[in-house]
Design a protein around this motif. Structure first.
Motif, short mmCIF file in Angstrom:
data_model
loop_
_atom_site.label_atom_id
_atom_site.label_comp_id
_atom_site.label_asym_id
_atom_site.label_seq_id
_atom_site.Cartn_x
_atom_site.Cartn_y
_atom_site.Cartn_z
N SER A 641 0.58 -0.87 0.17
CA SER A 641 0.07 -0.11 0.04
C SER A 641 0.99 1.27 -0.13
CB SER A 641 -1.00 0.01 1.25
OG SER A 641 -0.18 -0.06 2.38
N LYS A 642 0.47 2.33 -0.42
CA LYS A 642 1.17 3.72 -0.76
C LYS A 642 2.08 3.54 -1.85
CE LYS A 642 -1.43 5.08 2.86
NZ LYS A 642 -2.82 5.78 2.43
N SER A 643 2.28 2.47 -2.39
CA SER A 643 3.19 2.52 -3.69
C SER A 643 2.76 3.48 -4.80
CB SER A 643 3.33 1.20 -4.39
OG SER A 643 3.74 0.13 -3.39
N THR A 644 3.63 4.09 -5.27
CA THR A 644 3.52 4.91 -6.38
C THR A 644 3.89 4.34 -7.85
OG1 THR A 644 5.68 5.94 -6.29
CG2 THR A 644 4.03 6.94 -4.87
N ASP A 645 3.47 5.40 -8.76
CA ASP A 645 3.76 4.82 -10.29
C ASP A 645 5.11 4.78 -10.12
OD1 ASP A 645 0.96 5.15 -10.72
OD2 ASP A 645 1.41 7.49 -11.46
N ALA A 646 6.11 5.57 -9.85
CA ALA A 646 7.48 5.29 -9.94
C ALA A 646 7.88 3.85 -9.32
CB ALA A 646 8.15 6.44 -9.13
N ALA A 649 7.10 1.18 -11.54
CA ALA A 649 7.89 1.21 -12.73
C ALA A 649 9.42 0.57 -12.46
CB ALA A 649 8.20 2.73 -13.21
N ARG A 650 9.86 0.86 -11.28
CA ARG A 650 11.10 0.42 -10.83
C ARG A 650 10.88 -1.30 -10.74
NH1 ARG A 650 11.83 5.35 -7.90
NH2 ARG A 650 10.61 4.40 -6.26
N LEU A 651 9.78 -1.59 -10.16
CA LEU A 651 9.66 -3.00 -9.63
C LEU A 651 9.68 -3.84 -11.08
CD1 LEU A 651 9.16 -5.16 -7.89
CD2 LEU A 651 6.76 -4.86 -8.05
N LEU A 652 8.85 -3.32 -12.10
CA LEU A 652 8.69 -4.09 -13.43
C LEU A 652 9.92 -3.98 -14.25
CD1 LEU A 652 5.10 -2.92 -14.48
CD2 LEU A 652 5.76 -5.25 -13.19
N SER A 653 10.79 -2.89 -13.93
CA SER A 653 12.22 -2.94 -14.70
C SER A 653 13.19 -3.84 -14.14
CB SER A 653 12.39 -1.43 -14.85
OG SER A 653 12.70 -0.93 -13.65
N SER A 672 -3.38 6.93 -13.44
CA SER A 672 -3.39 6.51 -14.90
C SER A 672 -2.35 6.33 -15.43
CB SER A 672 -4.53 7.48 -15.71
OG SER A 672 -5.67 7.36 -15.36
N ALA A 673 -1.01 6.95 -15.14
CA ALA A 673 0.17 6.95 -15.68
C ALA A 673 0.92 5.65 -15.53
CB ALA A 673 1.19 8.10 -14.92
N CYS A 674 0.48 4.75 -14.69
CA CYS A 674 1.06 3.54 -14.45
C CYS A 674 0.61 2.55 -15.77
CB CYS A 674 0.75 2.94 -13.32
SG CYS A 674 -0.84 2.54 -12.96
N ALA A 675 -0.43 2.86 -16.56
CA ALA A 675 -0.92 2.25 -17.51
C ALA A 675 -0.03 1.94 -18.58
CB ALA A 675 -2.22 2.84 -18.20
N GLU A 676 1.01 2.84 -18.75
CA GLU A 676 2.21 2.71 -19.57
C GLU A 676 2.77 1.44 -19.46
OE1 GLU A 676 4.32 6.22 -20.43
OE2 GLU A 676 2.66 7.22 -20.92
N HIS A 677 2.94 1.02 -18.23
CA HIS A 677 3.68 -0.19 -17.87
C HIS A 677 3.10 -1.32 -17.81
CE1 HIS A 677 7.01 2.82 -16.54
NE2 HIS A 677 6.03 3.46 -15.97
N LEU A 678 1.53 -1.25 -17.41
CA LEU A 678 0.58 -2.40 -17.22
C LEU A 678 0.47 -2.92 -18.88
CD1 LEU A 678 -1.90 -1.03 -15.07
CD2 LEU A 678 -0.09 -2.54 -14.40
N GLY A 698 -6.12 6.20 -18.03
CA GLY A 698 -5.79 4.85 -18.02
C GLY A 698 -6.61 3.62 -18.51
N LEU A 699 -7.84 3.62 -18.16
CA LEU A 699 -8.81 2.68 -18.75
C LEU A 699 -8.82 2.73 -20.35
CD1 LEU A 699 -12.16 2.86 -16.60
CD2 LEU A 699 -10.24 0.96 -16.71
N ARG A 700 -8.53 3.86 -20.97
CA ARG A 700 -8.63 3.95 -22.20
C ARG A 700 -7.37 3.04 -23.02
NH1 ARG A 700 -10.09 10.13 -22.27
NH2 ARG A 700 -12.46 9.99 -22.14
N LEU A 701 -6.40 3.35 -22.26
CA LEU A 701 -5.14 2.70 -22.76
C LEU A 701 -4.98 1.21 -22.52
CD1 LEU A 701 -2.38 3.53 -24.09
CD2 LEU A 701 -1.33 3.75 -21.82
N LEU A 702 -5.64 0.90 -21.20
CA LEU A 702 -5.76 -0.74 -20.96
C LEU A 702 -6.73 -1.29 -22.21
CD1 LEU A 702 -6.15 -0.79 -17.22
CD2 LEU A 702 -3.98 -1.24 -18.55
N SER A 703 -7.62 -0.66 -22.39
CA SER A 703 -8.61 -1.38 -23.54
C SER A 703 -8.02 -1.62 -24.64
CB SER A 703 -10.01 -0.42 -23.46
OG SER A 703 -9.74 0.92 -24.14
N GLU A 704 -6.96 -0.68 -25.15
CA GLU A 704 -6.51 -0.88 -26.29
C GLU A 704 -5.34 -1.93 -26.57
OE1 GLU A 704 -5.05 2.35 -28.75
OE2 GLU A 704 -5.96 3.62 -27.22
N HIS A 705 -4.90 -2.46 -25.35
CA HIS A 705 -3.55 -3.13 -25.33
C HIS A 705 -4.24 -4.49 -24.67
CE1 HIS A 705 -1.09 -0.35 -27.22
NE2 HIS A 705 -1.80 0.46 -26.65
N LEU A 706 -4.80 -4.62 -23.43
CA LEU A 706 -4.89 -5.78 -22.61
C LEU A 706 -6.27 -6.30 -22.84
CD1 LEU A 706 -3.33 -4.66 -19.08
CD2 LEU A 706 -2.25 -5.81 -21.03
#
Length: 769
Positions: A641-646, A649-653, A672-678, A698-706
């Motif tokens: 909990s309280k994790s941020t977009d950054a 991003a660090r975790l997934l990289s 919604s900025a984290c959608a680029e990584h999701l 973010g939902l719009r981006l997810l709907s295009e790719h996931l």
């Protein structure tokens, strides 16, 4: 001449004249009854609707006029007959022509109309004096009696004026009669549209039948009828007269002082110019006359500003559509000769006056086209009459489809995704075939075009008008001759630039085409389009704004790759940063399948410094992406909990997450900025966003790719209908939690209809609950 409304002395109104045939009996008359007297009608401010017909009691007394008073005071009257009377244009007639009303009573035979009352007699009586007798009308109450009285008087006077002004002799007398007629209409207690329209139609007919009037006579008549025009549209023949005056004397003060309020009223009201084309033509000629003044377009600009109003929001919703309709019709008229020559379609004048028979049509005028290529001539498919008629008649929009040569574009894009991909030189050498056609307008048409294109530019400068203006100009409403005219497209470019600069999606989205196979402004002003006259700056700005707001990014990129890949590479080759970003996104999203085309794009990117830098950043991201998608790694992951977009991003990289199927971001601070990584998690099937700040973008981006996502938890997130509607493309969703969101009932029903696999839904604490 009847004293009721002509040029005679009006100080003694008809109501106060002595009763015709009335005789005052001596005080000591033998009958001992008071003489009959006329009931004076007091001006009490009552308003009445003009009667056309109605039920009333009728009694006719045949007598010498001198005995009328004695007959009435003797209380001797014949029987009353009920009749349904009709007040026609020429006479009073009964629906049952029997008894007293066996014959209709002509208005010319009615010598006087009076209100009557006498002692011990029926109330609410009306007297019509005719030769050899009197017609008495008895109404049910005083209001109906007064209504019949004013209606009969009006019909009688209008009948008289029609006769007097139908055969004029001296114009100074005619002008005096017109002024009296106007005064009568303005002071009448009758409240009906025809009260003001009838005098206008009489004057209109008078002018149409007398073409030998001097200019001074014209102006005098216009000034005389001006008060009636404040709240009434001029009839068609009067519009023709006004148009003629605007053309012949544009600098006359009558144009400014009299016509301005008339045109303002036309523009502010709901108009169907298809049914009233002469009103539109009058408005068009009025604006042209303003342009002829010394200040020229400055006067027109002030007029447009007066129609908009001083505030930021125009209070009159019909002004803009009516102005655009006038502009479109005026611009169309500039090219009417070319269009008629092309397909023998009916002209504007013929449409206004009724189309002539084909055998009566004038021979085709020669088409003044210069330096036309043979390929273009073969492409000039003619528009049928059925397509052109709504162009002229429809008021608010003139639909003419843009016909252009797509052969070159088809050749360029036919091989996208296959082995027939053209080389880079082929892509960059596409040129607009329609640019070989040049049109030469007459001096008058050139002035009209310049004036009305300038008005469109003025309209685009108003922020509140721009969305509606963009909508009215979509689909492209101009004939292809206009779009092939360099002056027109160059001037109109300012309007398209204003649309492209506007940040509102409802404005700049109108740049795109709305019909399959037909061009929009985006295609027209792009490199290779018939209207492009620059190095692609406008095209680049349009792409930039559309990419910044269009949530269907991938779809838009696919469209660019299919239709505008050549122009994009050309501008990227010249160092345009927007186009460099577009090419990088095409590579990153795997828009281009053909290897040769990918290599051409890479070569284009590496040819400039900005392109080389962005391509290196793309390669770095691609390496991270390939590492992320590599097989291996956990299948489930929960962020603290309280994790941020950054943090995400660090975790997934930090490792490989190619097998990650279940990700929980509940109660974190991600947005919604984290959608680029999701979207880089290819195996993701379950996503928990409970109580985060993840929103619509973010939902719009997810709907295009996931598209393979099966479970999505959006409980207590700030998403709205705008983002939730995008989920309709995620056909694999079987569980969706929208608890405590801004979901509406309509959106919920829409999602249920479009998500066939949806089995578990939570909509508690929403409008759909």
């Amino acid at each position: 001449m009847d004293r009721s409304g002509g040029g005679s002395d009006r100080r003694q109104p008809e109501e106060s004249k002595p009763l015709l045939g009335e005789m005052s009996a001596p005080e000591g008359n033998k009958m001992g009854a008071a003489p009959c007297r006329r009931a004076l009608l007091h001006c009490n401010g009552m308003r009445y609707k003009l009667l056309q017909e109605g039920d009333i009691q009728v009694c006719v007394i045949r007598h010498p006029r001198t005995f009328l008073s004695k007959i009435l005071t003797s209380k001797f009257l014949r029987r009353w007959e009920p009749h349904h009377l009709t007040l026609a244009d020429n006479s009073v007639a009964s629906a049952t022509p029997t008894g007293y009303m066996e014959n209709s009573i002509s208005y010319s035979a009615i010598e006087d109309v009076q209100l009557l009352s006498w002692e011990n007699a029926p109330k609410y009586c009306l007297q019509l004096t005719i030769p050899g007798g009197t017609v008495l009308l008895q109404a049910a109450n005083s209001y109906l009696r007064d209504q019949w009285f004013h209606s009969l008087q009006w019909k009688k006077k209008i009948y008289k004026y029609k006769k007097v002004l139908s055969n004029p002799s001296r114009w100074e007398v005619v002008l005096k009669e017109i002024r009296t007629l106007v005064d009568m209409a303005l002071t009448s207690p009758l409240q009906d549209d025809s009260i003001h329209q009838a005098p206008l139609e009489i004057v209109s007919k008078l002018l149409s039948e007398n073409n030998n009037l001097t200019t001074q006579d014209h102006e005098s008549i216009i000034v005389a009828i001006a008060p009636l025009l404040e709240n009434n549209h001029p009839p068609p023949d009067l519009c023709e007269f006004f148009c003629k005056h605007c053309r012949e004397r544009p600098r006359s003060m009558v144009v400014i002082e009299v016509f301005t309020p008339v045109v303002q009223r036309i523009l502010k009201h709901n108009m169907d110019f298809g049914k009233c084309p002469r009103l539109r033509l009058f408005t068009q000629e009025y604006i042209l006359s303003l342009n002829e003044l010394n200040a020229g377009m400055e006067v027109v600009k002030k007029f447009i500003h007066s129609m908009h109003g001083p505030t930021g929001q125009c209070p009159h919703p019909r002004v803009l559509p009516n102005l655009v309709a006038v502009c479109l019709a005026a611009i169309y008229s500039c090219y009417e000769e070319f269009i008629n020559s092309r397909d023998n379609s009916p002209s504007l004048k013929e449409i206004r006056n009724g189309c002539q028979q084909q055998c009566d049509r004038k021979p085709n005028l020669p088409l003044r086209l210069l330096h036309t290529s043979p390929d273009l001539v073969s492409q000039e498919a003619t528009l049928t009459e059925s397509r052109l008629k709504p162009v002229i008649v429809t008021s608010n929009e003139i639909h003419v489809e843009v016909e252009r040569n797509n052969t070159a574009n088809q050749k360029m894009t036919a091989g996208v995704g296959n082995d027939s991909e053209p080389n880079l030189i082929d892509c960059l050498m596409v040129s607009p075939t329609c640019s070989t056609m040049s049109i030469e307008l007459s001096a008058q048409a050139d002035r009209i075009l310049g004036c009305y294109v300038e008005i469109l530019k003025m309209l685009s400068d108003y922020d509140d008008w721009r969305p509606a203006l963009a909508s009215l100009l979509q689909p492209i409403p101009f004939p292809k001759e206009a779009l092939a005219h360099e002056k027109f497209t160059k001037e109109l470019k300012y309007v398209i630039q204003r649309f492209a600069e506007d940040p509102r999606q409802e404005v700049h989205s109108c740049l795109l085409s709305v019909r399959a196979g037909k061009d929009g402004w985006f295609q027209l002003y792009s490199p290779g389009g018939v209207a492009c006259d620059d190095d692609g700056e406008l095209f680049a700005s349009m792409v930039h704004i559309l990419m910044g707001s269009c949530y269907k990014t991938k779809k838009f990129l696919l469209s660019l790759a299919e239709n505008k890949l050549g122009p994009c590479m050309l501008l990227a080759l010249r160092g345009n940063q927007t186009m460099v970003e577009i090419l990088c996104l095409m590579l990153e999203y795997n828009i281009i399948d053909n290897n040769d085309t990918q290599l051409q794009i890479i070569s284009t990117l590496e040819s400039t410094d900005v392109g080389k830098r962005m391509y290196e950043q793309l390669c770095e991201r691609q390496r991270e992406l390939k590492e992320l998608q590599r097989k291996g790694g956990p299948t489930r992951l929960t962020l603290p909990s309280k994790s941020t977009d950054a943090d995400l991003a660090r975790l997934l990289s930090s490792g490989s997450f190619g097998n990650l199927e279940n990700l929980s971001l509940a109660f974190t601070n991600v947005t919604s900025a984290c959608a680029e990584h999701l979207i880089k998690l290819p195996s993701l099937k379950q996503l928990n966003l409970w109580s985060t700040q993840f929103g619509d973008a973010g939902l719009r981006l997810l709907s295009e790719h996931l598209t393979m996502l099966q479970v999505l938890n959006l409980c207590e997130t700030p998403v709205t209908d705008a983002g939730l509607l995008a989920l309709s493309s995620m056909k694999s969703l079987c569980s969706l939690n929208m608890n405590s969101t801004k979901l509406s009932a309509d959106t919920y029903e829409d999602l249920k209809a479009k998500l066939p696999n949806l089995k578990e839904v939570d909509v508690r604490y929403t409008e759909a609950w």
